[in-house]
Motif scaffolding. Structure first.
Motif, mmCIF file in Angstrom:
data_model
loop_
_atom_site.group_PDB
_atom_site.id
_atom_site.type_symbol
_atom_site.label_atom_id
_atom_site.label_comp_id
_atom_site.label_asym_id
_atom_site.label_seq_id
_atom_site.Cartn_x
_atom_site.Cartn_y
_atom_site.Cartn_z
ATOM 1 N N LYS A 1 0.852 -1.186 0.000
ATOM 2 C CA LYS A 1 0.000 0.000 0.000
ATOM 3 C C LYS A 1 0.891 1.240 0.000
ATOM 4 O O LYS A 1 1.819 1.341 0.794
ATOM 5 N N THR A 2 0.629 2.144 -0.935
ATOM 6 C CA THR A 2 1.353 3.411 -0.985
ATOM 7 C C THR A 2 0.357 4.532 -1.199
ATOM 8 O O THR A 2 -0.770 4.297 -1.669
ATOM 9 N N ASP A 3 0.766 5.756 -0.872
ATOM 10 C CA ASP A 3 -0.132 6.905 -1.002
ATOM 11 C C ASP A 3 0.178 7.784 -2.206
ATOM 12 O O ASP A 3 -0.705 8.451 -2.743
ATOM 13 N N LEU A 4 1.450 7.814 -2.603
ATOM 14 C CA LEU A 4 1.858 8.640 -3.738
ATOM 15 C C LEU A 4 2.948 7.921 -4.513
ATOM 16 O O LEU A 4 3.947 7.486 -3.938
ATOM 17 N N ILE A 5 2.739 7.805 -5.826
ATOM 18 C CA ILE A 5 3.729 7.202 -6.722
ATOM 19 C C ILE A 5 4.292 8.305 -7.606
ATOM 20 O O ILE A 5 3.541 9.056 -8.232
ATOM 21 N N ILE A 6 5.619 8.417 -7.666
ATOM 22 C CA ILE A 6 6.276 9.400 -8.532
ATOM 23 C C ILE A 6 6.994 8.652 -9.650
ATOM 24 O O ILE A 6 7.846 7.794 -9.381
ATOM 25 N N ILE A 7 6.621 8.969 -10.889
ATOM 26 C CA ILE A 7 7.200 8.310 -12.067
ATOM 27 C C ILE A 7 8.161 9.281 -12.738
ATOM 28 O O ILE A 7 7.740 10.302 -13.285
ATOM 29 N N PRO A 8 9.461 8.999 -12.734
ATOM 30 C CA PRO A 8 10.418 9.915 -13.370
ATOM 31 C C PRO A 8 10.408 9.762 -14.886
ATOM 32 O O PRO A 8 9.829 8.813 -15.435
ATOM 33 N N ALA A 9 11.058 10.696 -15.557
ATOM 34 C CA ALA A 9 11.194 10.617 -17.009
ATOM 35 C C ALA A 9 12.052 9.414 -17.381
ATOM 36 O O ALA A 9 13.011 9.088 -16.697
ATOM 37 N N MET A 10 11.659 8.760 -18.478
ATOM 38 C CA MET A 10 12.418 7.627 -19.010
ATOM 39 C C MET A 10 12.937 8.037 -20.387
ATOM 40 O O MET A 10 12.157 8.310 -21.292
ATOM 41 N N HIS A 11 14.254 8.077 -20.538
ATOM 42 C CA HIS A 11 14.864 8.579 -21.759
ATOM 43 C C HIS A 11 15.188 7.447 -22.740
ATOM 44 O O HIS A 11 14.953 6.283 -22.461
#
Length: 326
Positions: A72-82
């Motif tokens: 269980k998580t509250d916030l997912i951060i997806i970084p840029a994929m180059h």
């Protein structure tokens, strides 16, 4: 406390996105500790494997948690994929069902810059607004026509999903999230500590309009080339239609489909791009530049220029041509 999962994708990833997000949110916890308050964010680097090799072995990131261990998580951060986008999506597809499951269980999601491509591949952006790097807006629309891309914005928020525009504009989104979760006072502290321009919402001043040529409609390409070579002249849709032996409605429909702009919008954007370059490099005044790009109405020029760039002609010139006095 909010559980935050900062993803560490496989392949060539924006490490500033990962480290910057972690550093800023950790600083929020430090500020709160100085105030005698408990931490707000429980931060984790979440990967598919550990370690994760980046940029052909130049760097290595070691996630502290794997996705199967995050129930269980509250916030997912997806970084840029180059790199190659299709390859990046394939290499990281194992994240997708976990992201969808977490969102359905109440997690919020933030994609940074071209991380929006990966978020869109999960289907969670369908019917929603999104931002990404302005230079890849055309490709994004081709790949995900079901997403409402707003390529002039630095950030979007839609039903618990956040996206940011190009490159380091991700900092503005992170500060926005800090304000949402920790309050305005902490967000101002963060913006001052990291020297981030708070409340900046548009990436329009940074957009370089290059036309949308990634299509196979040859008459439309000819129309684009004619506009770009003759932007200082008065060009009409009827003139272009006659030149290409097409009906006006047919040309307008095909042009919009191929470029995502109407003919009139395209003419305006080409003119404004030429004006921007002149403001950046010449000492011409506003009226001289206006006439050079084919406008005779000062009010109309200013209105269209600000609509496209988010700045007035004077503001733009003063921002990007430091050789001139305001």
């Amino acid at each position: 406390m909010k559980h935050v999962s900062i993803l560490v994708p496989m392949g060539h990833t924006s490490m500033p996105n990962i480290d910057g997000s972690h550093q800023i949110l950790a600083q929020v916890n430090s500020f709160l500790a100085d105030m005698g308050k408990p931490p707000l964010f429980d931060l984790h680097l979440v990967g598919l494997t550990s370690p994760v090799v980046q940029r052909n072995g130049l760097f290595t990131i070691e996630p502290d948690t794997l996705i199967e261990d995050v129930k269980k998580t509250d916030l997912i951060i997806i970084p840029a994929m180059h790199g190659d986008i299709a390859e990046a999506l394939e290499n990281n597809k194992a994240f997708s069902p976990w992201i969808v499951e977490q969102y359905n269980n109440g997690a919020e999601i933030a994609s940074l810059c071209i991380g929006a491509f990966f978020l869109a591949s999960t289907g969670l952006l369908t019917g929603k607004q999104a931002a990404t790097h302005w230079s890849l807006a055309g490709l994004f629309r081709q790949m995900y026509p079901e997403v409402n891309l707003v390529d002039d914005k630095i950030m979007t928020e839609d039903d618990g999903i956040y996206t940011s525009g190009g490159a380091y504009s991700y900092l503005n989104l992170i500060v926005y999230l800090v304000e949402k979760f920790a309050g305005r006072d902490i967000a101002i502290l963060i913006s001052k500590s990291f020297m981030i321009d708070i409340d900046r919402i548009s990436q329009s001043p940074f957009i370089i309009f290059q036309g949308q040529k990634a299509h196979e409609d040859e008459p439309v390409k000819k129309a684009q080339e004619f506009i770009e070579n003759n932007f200082a002249e008065k060009i009409t849709v009827d003139q272009l239609a006659d030149m290409l032996a097409l009906g006006r409605r047919s040309l307008e429909r095909r042009f919009k489909h191929a470029t995502s702009n109407t003919v009139t919008e395209y003419i305006q954007r080409v003119k404004i791009e030429a004006a921007k370059k002149s403001f950046e490099s010449s000492r011409k005044n506003i009226n001289e530049v206006m006439y050079d790009v084919g406008y005779t109405d000062t009010k109309a020029f200013r209105t269209i220029f600000k609509k496209v760039t988010g700045l007035s002609p004077v503001e733009y010139r003063n921002k990007y041509n430091k050789g001139l006095a305001a």
